[in-house]
Design a protein around this motif. Structure first.
Motif, mmCIF file in Angstrom:
data_model
loop_
_atom_site.group_PDB
_atom_site.id
_atom_site.type_symbol
_atom_site.label_atom_id
_atom_site.label_comp_id
_atom_site.label_asym_id
_atom_site.label_seq_id
_atom_site.Cartn_x
_atom_site.Cartn_y
_atom_site.Cartn_z
ATOM 1 N N GLU A 179 29.991 -19.916 33.932
ATOM 2 C CA GLU A 179 29.582 -18.504 33.878
ATOM 3 C C GLU A 179 29.050 -18.145 32.493
ATOM 4 O O GLU A 179 28.026 -17.475 32.362
ATOM 5 N N LEU A 180 29.761 -18.601 31.448
ATOM 6 C CA LEU A 180 29.346 -18.285 30.076
ATOM 7 C C LEU A 180 28.024 -18.962 29.722
ATOM 8 O O LEU A 180 27.180 -18.376 29.035
ATOM 9 N N LEU A 181 27.848 -20.202 30.205
ATOM 10 C CA LEU A 181 26.584 -20.910 29.957
ATOM 11 C C LEU A 181 25.428 -20.185 30.636
ATOM 12 O O LEU A 181 24.350 -20.018 30.050
ATOM 13 N N GLN A 182 25.660 -19.703 31.854
ATOM 14 C CA GLN A 182 24.612 -18.968 32.561
ATOM 15 C C GLN A 182 24.263 -17.652 31.854
ATOM 16 O O GLN A 182 23.094 -17.286 31.735
ATOM 17 N N ASN B 211 15.901 -19.747 28.258
ATOM 18 C CA ASN B 211 15.404 -21.066 27.852
ATOM 19 C C ASN B 211 16.116 -22.197 28.599
ATOM 20 O O ASN B 211 16.249 -23.304 28.091
ATOM 21 N N ILE B 212 16.572 -21.924 29.808
ATOM 22 C CA ILE B 212 17.326 -22.929 30.555
ATOM 23 C C ILE B 212 16.398 -24.050 31.047
ATOM 24 O O ILE B 212 15.269 -23.803 31.471
ATOM 25 N N THR B 213 16.878 -25.285 30.953
ATOM 26 C CA THR B 213 16.135 -26.430 31.470
ATOM 27 C C THR B 213 16.679 -26.786 32.855
ATOM 28 O O THR B 213 17.738 -26.297 33.259
ATOM 29 N N GLU B 214 15.967 -27.657 33.566
ATOM 30 C CA GLU B 214 16.440 -28.060 34.899
ATOM 31 C C GLU B 214 17.781 -28.783 34.785
ATOM 32 O O GLU B 214 18.677 -28.572 35.602
ATOM 33 N N GLU B 215 17.923 -29.600 33.770
ATOM 34 C CA GLU B 215 19.189 -30.319 33.566
ATOM 35 C C GLU B 215 20.339 -29.333 33.327
ATOM 36 O O GLU B 215 21.440 -29.497 33.857
ATOM 37 N N GLU B 216 20.071 -28.307 32.533
ATOM 38 C CA GLU B 216 21.103 -27.297 32.257
ATOM 39 C C GLU B 216 21.414 -26.476 33.507
ATOM 40 O O GLU B 216 22.562 -26.080 33.729
ATOM 41 N N TYR B 217 20.405 -26.238 34.325
ATOM 42 C CA TYR B 217 20.623 -25.527 35.596
ATOM 43 C C TYR B 217 21.634 -26.285 36.460
ATOM 44 O O TYR B 217 22.565 -25.696 37.007
ATOM 45 N N LEU C 149 12.000 -21.337 40.475
ATOM 46 C CA LEU C 149 11.141 -20.901 39.365
ATOM 47 C C LEU C 149 11.115 -21.944 38.251
ATOM 48 O O LEU C 149 10.069 -22.189 37.644
ATOM 49 N N LEU C 150 12.242 -22.565 37.980
ATOM 50 C CA LEU C 150 12.304 -23.588 36.929
ATOM 51 C C LEU C 150 11.284 -24.692 37.161
ATOM 52 O O LEU C 150 10.605 -25.141 36.234
#
Length: 324
Positions: A147-150, A158-164, A240-241
């Motif tokens: 939750e905090l990362l989101q 600036n989220i990447t697909e890996e971070e998603y 969208l990513l």
């Protein structure tokens, strides 16, 4: 027979017994607490998580009292999380009904969520289900981190697909994996099978969340347009990513600028939603969801064919085709 009935078929009696068991755990001498608890119980959902605990337990052995403790603890944790989420997101409706914070204000909602969590912890300690408690405690930690990362990524955009994938694994898949792992653990399955069920739950949870993110592009409002609720909250999800990843920097910055400044304006968000559909974001996300679905099914197929395995397969397919 409905899909839900077919999934519940191998554990019909356990699910019937679970309802009074769960209600008894929440009994309190505080009248206000009992009123709120009854309100929550009358509006419970499909109880997917207790079902997963019992199905995992039955696939790996005979359901025990420990299985009920595990199912109860996870359902209490899940309910507490939903109550707290509604407070954080300032949501005043859930499944068409008023949320706890809408009816009794945020302070009471937070305290009720805390109460549900503490009841679950006490139940696990009383029955000495330390292993199950460890599984669920790990899930709480991971969910909080997710939750905090989101939140961090929705601020920075600036989220990447890996971070998603990391966000949805922690935020959603972890709890579903806790269900299947705790179920196997509760019937004393060996380490190999406990780990196998944990992986199954993780893959199922990943597919579940990607399907959830796809629904945001499919659900429509009164005007017949996609709701775009995720974008309105500045949450950039897989459809969208994928499209952003194929754009030139200038075009990408323009889209992100619109989301940052005008995320609450439907007229500004609608063209982005349409662009995602036209440029393959939906198809790509469905493909990724199907990959996780197939990994979950691959694990199930290492077990002999039986009614319980069939029910879990049905749940996997339902997860990736559901409309709500």
């Amino acid at each position: 027979m409905s899909v839900s009935s077919r999934i519940k078929a191998p554990i019909k009696k356990e699910m019937q017994d679970f309802e009074p068991y769960f209600k008894t755990q929440l009994n309190s001498k505080i009248p206000l607490l009992n009123i709120i608890t009854n309100y929550i119980l009358r509006r419970k959902g499909k109880q997917m998580r207790p079902m997963l605990v019992f199905l995992s337990a039955k696939l790996n052995g005979q359901i025990t009292d420990a299985s009920f403790t595990a199912a109860g603890l996870i359902e209490l944790l899940h309910t507490a999380t939903l109550i707290h989420d509604d407070v954080v997101d300032e949501t005043y409706q859930r499944r068409g009904f008023f949320s706890i914070n809408a009816l009794w204000r945020s302070k009471i909602a937070v305290l009720v969520g805390d109460y549900f969590l503490s009841v679950g912890l006490i139940s696990a300690l009383k029955t000495k289900q330390i292993g199950v408690l460890e599984v669920v405690s790990d899930a709480v930690k991971e969910m909080s981190e997710g939750e905090l990362l989101q939140i961090e990524k929705s601020r920075q955009l600036n989220i990447t697909e890996e971070e998603y994938y990391e966000v949805i694994r922690k935020k959603t898949a972890t709890l579903i994996a806790a269900c299947t792992k705790a179920g196997a653990y509760s019937v004393n399955a060996d380490e190999e099978h406990v780990e196998k069920m944990y992986k199954f739950g993780t893959y199922l949870g990943m597919a579940f969340q990607i399907r959830d993110d796809l629904l945001d592009y499919e659900k429509t409002n009164l005007a017949g347009k996609p709701t775009g609720n995720d974008l309105k909250e500045k949450k950039i999800t897989l459809p969208l990513l994928h499209v952003l990843g194929k754009m030139e920097n200038g075009e990408k910055k323009k889209i992100l600028r619109t989301i940052k400044k005008d995320h609450k304006k439907e007229k500004k968000i609608a063209p982005i939603m349409q662009m995602v559909k036209e440029k393959g974001g939906i198809e790509y996300s469905r493909q990724k969801m199907s990959e996780y679905r197939d990994k979950a099914l691959e694990i199930l197929h290492t077990y002999p064919v039986c009614e319980t395995r069939n029910a879990l397969e049905e749940m996997v397919h339902f997860t990736t085709t559901r409309k709500i």
